[in-house]
Scaffold this motif. Structure first.
Motif, short mmCIF file in Angstrom:
data_model
loop_
_atom_site.label_atom_id
_atom_site.label_comp_id
_atom_site.label_asym_id
_atom_site.label_seq_id
_atom_site.Cartn_x
_atom_site.Cartn_y
_atom_site.Cartn_z
N LEU A 174 11.45 -6.58 4.66
CA LEU A 174 12.23 -5.68 3.81
C LEU A 174 11.43 -4.44 3.46
O LEU A 174 11.97 -3.32 3.43
CB LEU A 174 12.67 -6.41 2.54
CG LEU A 174 13.78 -7.44 2.72
CD1 LEU A 174 14.03 -8.18 1.40
CD2 LEU A 174 15.06 -6.79 3.21
N ASP A 175 10.14 -4.59 3.20
CA ASP A 175 9.29 -3.43 2.95
C ASP A 175 9.24 -2.52 4.18
O ASP A 175 9.22 -1.28 4.05
CB ASP A 175 7.87 -3.87 2.58
CG ASP A 175 7.74 -4.29 1.13
OD1 ASP A 175 8.59 -3.87 0.31
OD2 ASP A 175 6.81 -5.05 0.81
N ALA A 176 9.22 -3.11 5.37
CA ALA A 176 9.22 -2.31 6.59
C ALA A 176 10.50 -1.49 6.73
O ALA A 176 10.47 -0.31 7.08
CB ALA A 176 9.04 -3.22 7.81
N VAL B 292 13.48 3.74 6.36
CA VAL B 292 14.58 4.54 5.81
C VAL B 292 14.04 5.72 5.01
O VAL B 292 14.52 6.85 5.12
CB VAL B 292 15.49 3.66 4.94
CG1 VAL B 292 16.51 4.51 4.20
CG2 VAL B 292 16.20 2.61 5.79
N ASP B 293 13.02 5.47 4.19
CA ASP B 293 12.49 6.51 3.32
C ASP B 293 11.77 7.60 4.10
O ASP B 293 11.86 8.78 3.76
CB ASP B 293 11.54 5.90 2.29
CG ASP B 293 11.05 6.91 1.28
OD1 ASP B 293 11.87 7.39 0.47
OD2 ASP B 293 9.85 7.24 1.29
N ARG C 85 0.80 -1.22 0.00
CA ARG C 85 0.00 0.00 0.00
C ARG C 85 0.83 1.27 0.00
O ARG C 85 0.30 2.37 -0.14
CB ARG C 85 -0.94 0.01 1.20
CG ARG C 85 -0.26 0.07 2.56
CD ARG C 85 -1.27 0.02 3.69
NE ARG C 85 -1.98 -1.24 3.68
CZ ARG C 85 -3.07 -1.49 4.41
NH1 ARG C 85 -3.57 -0.56 5.19
NH2 ARG C 85 -3.65 -2.66 4.36
N TYR C 86 2.16 1.16 0.18
CA TYR C 86 3.00 2.35 0.26
C TYR C 86 3.92 2.45 -0.96
O TYR C 86 4.26 1.43 -1.56
CB TYR C 86 3.86 2.31 1.53
CG TYR C 86 3.07 2.14 2.81
CD1 TYR C 86 2.18 3.12 3.23
CD2 TYR C 86 3.19 0.99 3.57
CE1 TYR C 86 1.44 2.95 4.40
CE2 TYR C 86 2.46 0.81 4.74
CZ TYR C 86 1.59 1.80 5.14
OH TYR C 86 0.85 1.64 6.29
N PRO C 87 4.32 3.67 -1.33
CA PRO C 87 5.23 3.83 -2.47
C PRO C 87 6.55 3.09 -2.29
O PRO C 87 7.21 2.75 -3.27
CB PRO C 87 5.45 5.34 -2.55
CG PRO C 87 4.27 5.95 -1.88
CD PRO C 87 3.88 4.98 -0.79
N THR C 88 6.95 2.84 -1.05
CA THR C 88 8.22 2.16 -0.79
C THR C 88 8.12 0.64 -0.88
O THR C 88 9.15 -0.04 -0.84
CB THR C 88 8.75 2.54 0.60
OG1 THR C 88 7.71 2.33 1.57
CG2 THR C 88 9.19 3.99 0.65
#
Length: 258
Positions: free
Chosen positions: A72-74, A79-80, A33-36
């Motif tokens: 990894l998404d977390a 970081v972003d 759901r997130y751009p990252t």
């Protein structure tokens, strides 16, 4: 599902090792759901690079209970967005599990290895060599937050900044080769001597590094005599303003650098 103009397909199943051989299936699947969040194409490139967990190699430990892709998404989200670990959104695995995963990778040098493998893949896509022959070194002083201890900060008299300084070496594609963080009062030449030695030891094909006028002096001789590395100084004219591409000093090696 579309986020920030980029399509991210909904993952109905996950092929990470924690799902295939661990207990991650007990916690369900997370919907991107997130751009990252990684796209399926990004995950396909990253998954083969992930190390095999110790519990699968007979080194002890419990089978992992959380999806590697979700973890990894977390980490990418943290970081972003510059958040604290404890502020991790609830749809990710628990923050302490994500942090433990990251810390284990960091302490065993796996974060660097993972980064270096991805950099090699990018380089091989644009040219024949995974290893660089040329690079660029530079530094940047940044203000430190009030919570940063005085023992790890300093005052950069040239930039009038009280904080830390990051020293970075990149290849000619702008891909990171190495980075070192010091107090802002540490001189560029002092830090570069350590950083360039690390880079030269890790990248044996490196022949030349371009640097600004702040790296002149004995560092040039040190690089050539000790590291077999040409440190080419690119000086900026006082007549130039704004961003201007500067000549490399006329070195014949520049045309063949990679």
């Amino acid at each position: 599902m579309s986020t920030a103009g980029q399509s991210n397909s909904v993952t109905l199943e996950c092929d990470c090792l924690a799902h295939g051989f661990g207990n991650a299936a007990d916690n369900g699947l997370r919907q991107p759901r997130y751009p990252t969040d990684m796209t399926d194409a990004e995950w396909a490139a990253i998954r083969p690079l992930l190390p095999v967990p110790g519990w699968m190699c007979g080194r002890g430990g419990q089978p992992e209970a959380y999806c590697h892709r979700a973890i990894l998404d977390a980490i990418r989200y943290l970081v972003d967005n510059g958040i604290k670990w404890r502020a991790m959104p609830a749809d990710f695995p628990p923050w302490d599990r994500a942090y433990a995963f990251f810390r284990r990778w960091r302490d065993h040098g796996l974060v660097k290895e993972f980064h270096d493998r991805l950099r090699a893949q990018v380089r091989e896509k644009v040219g024949p060599d995974a290893e660089p022959t040329a690079g660029v070194i530079d530094s940047q002083s940044v203000k430190a937050d009030a919570v940063v201890g005085s023992d790890s900060r300093g005052f950069d008299g040239g930039k009038l900044i009280n904080g830390r300084k990051r020293h970075v070496v990149v290849d000619i594609l702008g891909l990171l080769l190495d980075v070192m963080v010091t107090a802002a009062d540490v001189g560029d030449r002092t830090a570069a001597q350590v950083l360039l030695r690390q880079v030269a030891n890790a990248h044996h094909q490196l022949e030349m590094v371009w640097a600004g006028g702040g790296y002149t002096g004995s560092l040039v001789e040190y690089c050539l005599a000790t590291l077999a590395l040409v440190l080419a100084i690119v000086k900026r004219s006082d007549d130039l303003h704004g961003f201007v591409v500067l000549p490399s000093g006329g070195s014949s090696s520049a045309s063949s650098a990679t």
